[in-house]
Design a protein around this motif. Structure first.
Motif, PDB file in Angstrom:
ATOM      1  N   HIS A  96       3.068   3.111  -7.500  1.00 37.38           N
ATOM      2  CA  HIS A  96       4.120   3.756  -6.723  1.00 37.38           C
ATOM      3  C   HIS A  96       5.452   3.484  -8.005  1.00 37.38           C
ATOM      4  O   HIS A  96       5.318   2.250  -8.423  1.00 37.38           O
ATOM      5  N   ASP A 109       2.894  -4.744  -2.277  1.00 34.78           N
ATOM      6  CA  ASP A 109       3.374  -4.046  -1.038  1.00 34.78           C
ATOM      7  C   ASP A 109       2.339  -4.216   0.186  1.00 34.78           C
ATOM      8  O   ASP A 109       2.342  -3.375   1.338  1.00 34.78           O
ATOM      9  N   HIS A 158       7.277   0.400  -9.078  1.00 38.42           N
ATOM     10  CA  HIS A 158       6.581  -0.698  -9.623  1.00 38.42           C
ATOM     11  C   HIS A 158       6.220  -0.526 -10.997  1.00 38.42           C
ATOM     12  O   HIS A 158       5.601  -1.714 -11.508  1.00 38.42           O
ATOM     13  N   HIS A 196       0.469  -1.719  -7.980  1.00 41.60           N
ATOM     14  CA  HIS A 196      -0.070  -0.550  -7.700  1.00 41.60           C
ATOM     15  C   HIS A 196       0.874   0.726  -8.280  1.00 41.60           C
ATOM     16  O   HIS A 196       1.553   0.592  -9.149  1.00 41.60           O
ATOM     17  N   HIS A 223      -2.816  -0.423   0.973  1.00 42.66           N
ATOM     18  CA  HIS A 223      -1.483   0.202   0.774  1.00 42.66           C
ATOM     19  C   HIS A 223      -1.628   1.421  -0.147  1.00 42.66           C
ATOM     20  O   HIS A 223      -1.014   2.512   0.149  1.00 42.66           O
TER      21      HIS A 223
HETATM   22 ZN    ZN Z   1       4.240   0.698  -2.713  1.00 44.30          ZN
END
Ligand code: ZN
Length: 335
Positions: free
Chosen positions: A83, A224, A86, A81, A205
Motif C-alpha cells: 500500500h 497493518d 508504506h 506490504h 491484510h
Molecule cells: Zn495497508
C-alpha cells in the motif's frame, strides 16, 4: 535543510524503544501525507528502516530526522506490504542511499507492480478533479453540503487543497520502487549488534504482509495487521488468512507492538480484539454460506455490531470485510 527539519518536527514524534531502536510515530494532521509509523533500527554499522511514507517530502523529513540520531547510512528498507502509505517514499531512500536494499515479500513486489501501479494511475487521474472541487468551494464560499463556509471548515478545505496539490506534484515524479530482495516465509538479517527477523504468516491484510521482529528487544512491527483506532482495511485482504497471521504474531510474545496506524501498544487486548473480530467475521459468514445466502444477503446480515462501536469508517469497512471473507470462503478470491 531548515524547512525539512521543521516538517520533520511536525510530522513525526521520534520515540526510543530500545538500544538503537526508535519509532517515528506520525502525528495527526501531518503537514504532508505521512500516515504510517516507521521503525528505525540501528546496528553497529548501518540503519534499517521499516516503511517509507506516502509522500516524498515525509520520507525526506524522516531521513533528515535519522541523521540527527546517527551518521550511519540506511542500508536496508523493509516494506511491510504494497500500500502506498508504506512504500511511495522508497525512491527517496534510493536517491539518498544508492546502495540501499529494499526487502519485502515476493507478493509485495508483484502487487506493487500490478495493483500498486493501477492504484497510482487512479490517483493521478482522480486528484486533479478533487483539487478543483476544493478550489471551487473556497472561491464560492459554499461547502460540500451546500452550507456557507465557517472559519474552521474553510481552513480545513484550504489545508486539504494544499496537501492534495503538493501530493499530486509528487505523484507525477513518483517511480514505484519495489523490493529487490524478496522471500517467501522468513528472512533474518544477522547484523552486527542486531538481529532482525522479517516474517510472512501468509496472506492477510494483503497477499504479502510481513512483520519485523526484533527478538533481543521484544519488539514487533506489524504493519497493518493490527490497527489502532479505526476499523481495519479489508479492501485487499484475505480475512481467514489474517486470523492465522494474528496467531503468528501472538506466538512471538513481543512485549512492544508497533502498528502502522496508532500508537505504541503494550496491551495484549488490541491483538485479542482483532482476533475475536476476525473469528466472528469468519464464523458468521460461514453460517450464512451454509444457509445458502447470496453475497448481498450476507452483507445485509453480518454487521459485526459488537465490534464496530466508536470505530470510524466501520459501516463500509464491515461490508468490504464480509465480501472478502465470503469470496475467500467460496474460493472466488485469487489465492
Ligand atoms: Zn495497508
Amino acid at each position: 535543510m531548515l524547512s525539512a527539519v521543521l516538517v520533520a518536527a511536525a510530522a513525526f514524534e521520534i520515540v526510543a524503544l530500545a538500544e538503537g531502536v526508535h519509532v517515528a510515530l506520525v502525528r495527526p494532521d501531518p503537514p504532508s501525507y505521512a500516515f504510517a509509523n516507521a521503525l528505525i533500527i540501528e546496528d553497529d554499522e548501518t540503519v534499517t528502516v521499516v516503511d517509507t511514507h506516502q509522500s516524498l517530502e515525509a520520507a525526506e523529513a524522516l531521513i533528515d530526522e535519522i541523521a540527527t540520531l546517527t551518521s550511519k547510512p540506511v542500508a536496508f528498507v523493509i516494506n511491510t506490504h504494497w500500500h502506498g502509505d508504506h512504500v511511495y517514499g522508497n525512491q527517496v531512500y534510493r536517491d539518498r542511499f544508492p546502495e540501499v536494499i529494499f526487502i519485502g515479500h515476493r507478493a509485495t513486489r508483484a502487487e506493487m507492480l500490478s495493483a500498486g501501479a493501477a492504484r497510482l494511475s487512479e490517483e493521478l487521474e482522480s486528484l486533479p478533479g478533487s483539487i478543483e472541487q476544493r478550489a471551487q468551494w473556497l472561491a464560492s464560499g459554499i461547502g460540500p453540503s451546500g452550507e456557507p463556509l465557517d472559519v474552521d471548515l474553510q481552513q480545513r478545505i484550504e489545508t486539504s487543497h494544499r496537501l492534495r496539490s503538493d501530493y499530486l506534484e509528487e505523484l507525477r515524479e513518483l517511480t514505484l520502487t519495489p523490493p529487490t530482495l524478496t522471500f517467501d516465509k522468513e528472512l533474518t538479517l544477522k547484523r552486527p549488534g542486531k538481529t532482525i527477523r522479517v516474517i510472512h504468516f501468509g496472506p492477510a491484510h494483503t497477499r504479502g504482509d510481513v512483520v519485523v521482529h526484533l527478538p533481543d528487544d521484544d519488539i514487533v512491527a506489524v504493519g497493518d495487521l493490527l490497527e489502532e483506532g479505526a476499523f481495519p482495511y479489508f479492501g485487499d485482504a484475505y480475512p481467514a488468512g489474517w486470523e492465522k497471521a494474528l496467531n503468528g504474531i501472538g506466538a512471538l510474545r513481543a512485549t512492544t507492538t508497533i502498528p502502522s496506524h496508532g500508537g505504541i501498544v503494550r496491551d495484549p487486548r488490541l491483538l485479542q480484539f482483532h482476533f475475536r473480530l476476525l473469528r466472528s467475521l469468519r464464523h458468521e459468514v460461514e453460517v450464512a454460506i451454509l444457509k445458502g445466502l447470496t453475497l448481498d444477503q450476507t452483507k445485509e446480515q453480518v454487521t459485526l455490531s459488537g465490534f464496530v462501536a466508536d470505530l470510524p469508517g466501520s459501516e463500509e469497512g464491515v461490508r468490504t470485510a464480509v465480501e472478502r471473507m465470503y469470496l475467500e470462503q467460496t474460493e472466488e478470491l485469487e489465492p
